[in-house]
Design a protein around this motif. Structure first.
Motif, PDB file in Angstrom:
ATOM      1  N   VAL A 118       0.852  -1.193   0.000  1.00  0.00           N
ATOM      2  CA  VAL A 118       0.000   0.000   0.000  1.00  0.00           C
ATOM      3  C   VAL A 118       0.889   1.244   0.000  1.00  0.00           C
ATOM      4  O   VAL A 118       1.794   1.372   0.842  1.00  0.00           O
ATOM      5  N   LYS A 119       0.631   2.136  -0.958  1.00  0.00           N
ATOM      6  CA  LYS A 119       1.384   3.384  -1.052  1.00  0.00           C
ATOM      7  C   LYS A 119       0.446   4.545  -0.769  1.00  0.00           C
ATOM      8  O   LYS A 119      -0.641   4.630  -1.355  1.00  0.00           O
ATOM      9  N   GLU A 120       0.860   5.442   0.127  1.00  0.00           N
ATOM     10  CA  GLU A 120       0.024   6.589   0.492  1.00  0.00           C
ATOM     11  C   GLU A 120       0.727   7.886   0.117  1.00  0.00           C
ATOM     12  O   GLU A 120       1.903   8.089   0.416  1.00  0.00           O
ATOM     13  N   LYS A 121      -0.025   8.766  -0.592  1.00  0.00           N
ATOM     14  CA  LYS A 121       0.518  10.065  -0.971  1.00  0.00           C
ATOM     15  C   LYS A 121      -0.611  11.090  -0.978  1.00  0.00           C
ATOM     16  O   LYS A 121      -1.620  10.913  -1.664  1.00  0.00           O
ATOM     17  N   ASN A 122      -0.433  12.154  -0.191  1.00  0.00           N
ATOM     18  CA  ASN A 122      -1.437  13.228  -0.083  1.00  0.00           C
ATOM     19  C   ASN A 122      -2.819  12.704   0.276  1.00  0.00           C
ATOM     20  O   ASN A 122      -3.842  13.173  -0.241  1.00  0.00           O
ATOM     21  N   GLY A 123      -2.855  11.707   1.156  1.00  0.00           N
ATOM     22  CA  GLY A 123      -4.138  11.179   1.617  1.00  0.00           C
ATOM     23  C   GLY A 123      -4.800  10.207   0.663  1.00  0.00           C
ATOM     24  O   GLY A 123      -5.911   9.748   0.917  1.00  0.00           O
ATOM     25  N   ILE A 124      -4.122   9.883  -0.458  1.00  0.00           N
ATOM     26  CA  ILE A 124      -4.659   8.935  -1.437  1.00  0.00           C
ATOM     27  C   ILE A 124      -3.868   7.629  -1.340  1.00  0.00           C
ATOM     28  O   ILE A 124      -2.631   7.636  -1.367  1.00  0.00           O
ATOM     29  N   PHE A 125      -4.589   6.514  -1.222  1.00  0.00           N
ATOM     30  CA  PHE A 125      -3.959   5.203  -1.051  1.00  0.00           C
ATOM     31  C   PHE A 125      -4.022   4.422  -2.365  1.00  0.00           C
ATOM     32  O   PHE A 125      -5.100   4.297  -2.963  1.00  0.00           O
ATOM     33  N   THR A 126      -2.876   3.926  -2.797  1.00  0.00           N
ATOM     34  CA  THR A 126      -2.808   3.065  -3.977  1.00  0.00           C
ATOM     35  C   THR A 126      -2.321   1.699  -3.524  1.00  0.00           C
ATOM     36  O   THR A 126      -1.262   1.595  -2.891  1.00  0.00           O
ATOM     37  N   ILE A 127      -3.122   0.680  -3.827  1.00  0.00           N
ATOM     38  CA  ILE A 127      -2.748  -0.663  -3.365  1.00  0.00           C
ATOM     39  C   ILE A 127      -2.337  -1.548  -4.546  1.00  0.00           C
ATOM     40  O   ILE A 127      -2.929  -1.498  -5.617  1.00  0.00           O
ATOM     41  N   ASN A 128      -1.295  -2.328  -4.302  1.00  0.00           N
ATOM     42  CA  ASN A 128      -0.804  -3.296  -5.282  1.00  0.00           C
ATOM     43  C   ASN A 128      -1.059  -4.690  -4.739  1.00  0.00           C
ATOM     44  O   ASN A 128      -0.964  -4.929  -3.535  1.00  0.00           O
TER      45      ASN A 128
END
Length: 445
Positions: A118-128
Motif C-alpha cells: 500500500v502506497k500513500e501520498k497526499n491522503g490517497i492510497f494506492t494498493i498493489n
C-alpha cells in the motif's frame, strides 16, 4: 423546509464528529457541538439528538475500520485508468483508495484481492496486489452493449466516439489529457460528467416515446422511472448521478401522485438521502460542486435575477437570454469558487463566460448523440449517416469553441498556495451577509 435543513445539519455534524480527529481537531468539535446545541434547543425537540446518535452509530456500522492488508473482498469501479475502491468487505471507506491494476473494461467488479503493498501520498492510497477472484457487475453487459453500439456508430471518428462514451456513459478514461484540461479550464467539465442535463434528457426522451404508446398518465411516468433507474444503474450511482436520480425520481413521483413539485424540498431530500447512502461523499469534490451549483441556482440566483429584472430592461430576447445565462454562470462560479481554490489551488475568473456559448452547443451535441444511440438500440440504423454528418459538424464547431475559449486570458489563475478551511468559512459568511443585504435592498425597491 426547516425540518429538512435541520436533519441535514444533524447528519453533517455526525459525519464531522466521526472524523474530527482526522480532519481539523477540537475546534471543529466545538463548532459542531455549538451548531447541534442550536438545532436541538430552538424547539426543545429531542428527536434531533436521537437522530444524531442513530446516524453516528450507522456510520460506525457501515465504515470499514480494518487494516488495508491481507486478503479482502473489494467492490471496485474500473474507469479505464484506475480502479476506484468503492467498498471493502461490503463497507464504505473514509479514504480515497485505488487499485494499481489496469486492463479491465469500464464497469463494476467484485474482487477477492490479495493486498501486497500500500502506497500513500497526499491522503490517497494506492494498493498493489493480486486478483484471486473476479466477478463482473450484473449490468456490465448492458453497458458493454451500449459501448459497442457507440463504437459502431462512430467508427473512424475517434474523438467523437470518446466524447460520446464520456457524455452518455461517464467513461472518461480515453479522453485526451490536454482536451480534459481544456474542459476544466473553461468550466465545461459538467458536459462530460453524467449530471442533471443527462438525466433530464433521459426523462424527456422516454416521456415523448411513451406519449405515443401508453395512454395511462401514471403508467407512462412509472415506465419512465423504470428506464431512468436502469440507465443510472448502468452508468453507476456516482454522487452527481445519485443526486440527479433522486431529484428526477421525486419529480416523477409528484406527477404520479399529483403532488405539487417543490424544487427546494427536492434539493434537501436529495441531500439527506445522498448523505445517508454515501456518507463520505460530503468530502467528495463532485458532491461539493454538484450541490453547490444546484443550491446556487435555487437559493442565490433568484435574488440576482429579480434585481436584474428590476434594474435592467432588455427588450431583445436573445440579448436578455445571454445576459441571464452569464449572470447565472457568474453566481454559480462565485458560490463554488472556494471548492476550486481549496482542492485545485486555482481561482476561476472569467471561465463563467464560457458557459454562455459552450452549454447550448454542448447540450445540442449530447442530445443528438443520445438520440442516435437510442435509434440504434431500437434497431433503426437507416439515419446513421445523416446523423453522423450533423454530429460531426457540431462536434467540430464545439471543439473549435473549446480551443478558442481556452486561449482567453485569466479564465483561471493558479493560486500556488493552499487555503485553510477557516478562510473558506469566512468567505461563505461574507457571501451570506451580502445576499441578506441584497434581499433587504430588494424590499426597498
Amino acid at each position: 423546509m426547516t425540518e429538512l435543513v435541520r436533519i441535514f445539519l444533524v447528519l453533517v455534524c455526525a459525519v464531522f464528529l466521526y472524523l474530527n480527529f482526522k480532519i481539523t481537531g477540537i475546534i471543529v468539535v466545538l463548532l459542531i457541538l455549538t451548531v447541534l446545541f442550536y438545532i436541538v434547543t430552538k424547539e426543545k425537540n429531542i428527536i434531533y439528538v436521537i437522530l444524531f446518535f442513530i446516524f453516528y452509530i450507522y456510520l460506525n456500522f457501515v465504515t470499514y475500520n480494518g487494516n488495508i492488508s491481507g486478503e479482502k473482498k473489494l467492490y471496485v469501479k474500473f474507469d479505464g485508468k484506475t480502479g476506484t475502491v468503492l467498498r471493502i468487505e461490503n463497507r464504505y471507506t473514509d479514504k480515497k483508495i485505488f487499485l494499481n491494476n489496469t486492463g479491465y473494461s469500464y464497469g463494476y467488479y467484485r474482487l477477492i484481492y490479495k493486498i501486497q503493498h500500500v502506497k500513500e501520498k497526499n491522503g490517497i492510497f494506492t494498493i498493489n496486489g493480486k486478483i484471486k477472484g473476479i466477478k463482473e457487475g450484473k449490468l456490465n453487459f448492458v453497458r458493454n452493449f451500449m459501448l459497442l453500439k457507440l463504437e459502431n456508430i462512430f467508427d473512424g471518428e475517434y474523438d467523437i466516439g470518446v466524447f460520446a462514451k464520456a457524455a452518455v456513459l461517464g467513461e472518461k478514461g480515453s479522453i485526451d489529457e490536454d482536451f480534459n484540461k481544456m474542459f476544466k479550464n473553461t468550466g465545461l467539465s459538467h458536459l462530460i460528467v453524467i449530471s442533471g442535463l443527462h438525466i433530464g434528457l433521459i426523462i424527456m426522451v422516454f416521456l415523448k416515446i411513451f406519449d405515443n404508446t401508453i395512454h395511462s398518465y401514471r403508467i407512462k411516468y412509472i415506465f419512465t422511472w423504470i428506464f431512468l433507474t436502469i440507465y443510472c444503474l448502468v452508468v453507476g450511482f456516482s454522487v452527481s448521478v445519485l443526486r440527479t436520480y433522486i431529484t428526477g425520481s421525486i419529480m416523477i413521483a409528484s406527477k404520479i401522485f399529483f403532488e405539487e413539485k417543490d424544487s427546494r424540498k427536492s434539493f434537501f431530500i436529495s441531500l439527506i438521502i445522498t448523505m445517508t447512502i454515501l456518507p463520505y461523499s460530503l468530502f467528495d469534490i463532485s458532491f461539493q460542486l454538484s450541490y453547490g451549483a444546484v443550491g446556487s441556482i435555487l437559493f442565490v440566483y433568484p435574488v440576482f435575477e429579480r434585481l436584474y429584472t428590476a434594474k435592467c430592461r432588455v427588450k431583445d430576447n436573445l440579448a436578455d437570454y445571454i445576459l441571464k445565462t452569464a449572470l447565472l454562470s457568474l453566481v454559480i462560479q462565485i458560490m463554488t469558487f472556494p471548492v476550486f481554490l481549496y482542492n485545485f489551488q486555482t481561482m476561476p475568473v472569467f471561465s463563467f463566460m464560457c458557459n454562455v456559448v459552450g452549454i447550448p452547443v454542448g447540450t445540442l451535441l449530447i442530445q443528438l448523440v443520445f438520440m442516435t444511440l437510442l435509434l440504434n438500440i431500437s434497431g433503426v440504423e437507416i439515419f446513421n449517416k445523416i446523423l453522423l454528418l450533423i454530429i460531426k459538424f457540431i462536434f467540430n464547431a464545439f471543439e473549435t469553441i473549446i480551443y478558442f475559449l481556452d486561449k482567453i486570458p485569466l479564465l483561471q489563475i493558479n493560486a500556488g498556495f493552499e487555503t485553510h478551511w477557516v478562510i473558506i468559512m469566512l468567505y461563505y459568511a461574507v457571501i451570506t451577509a451580502g445576499i441578506w443585504f441584497l434581499k433587504y435592498y430588494e424590499t426597498k425597491l
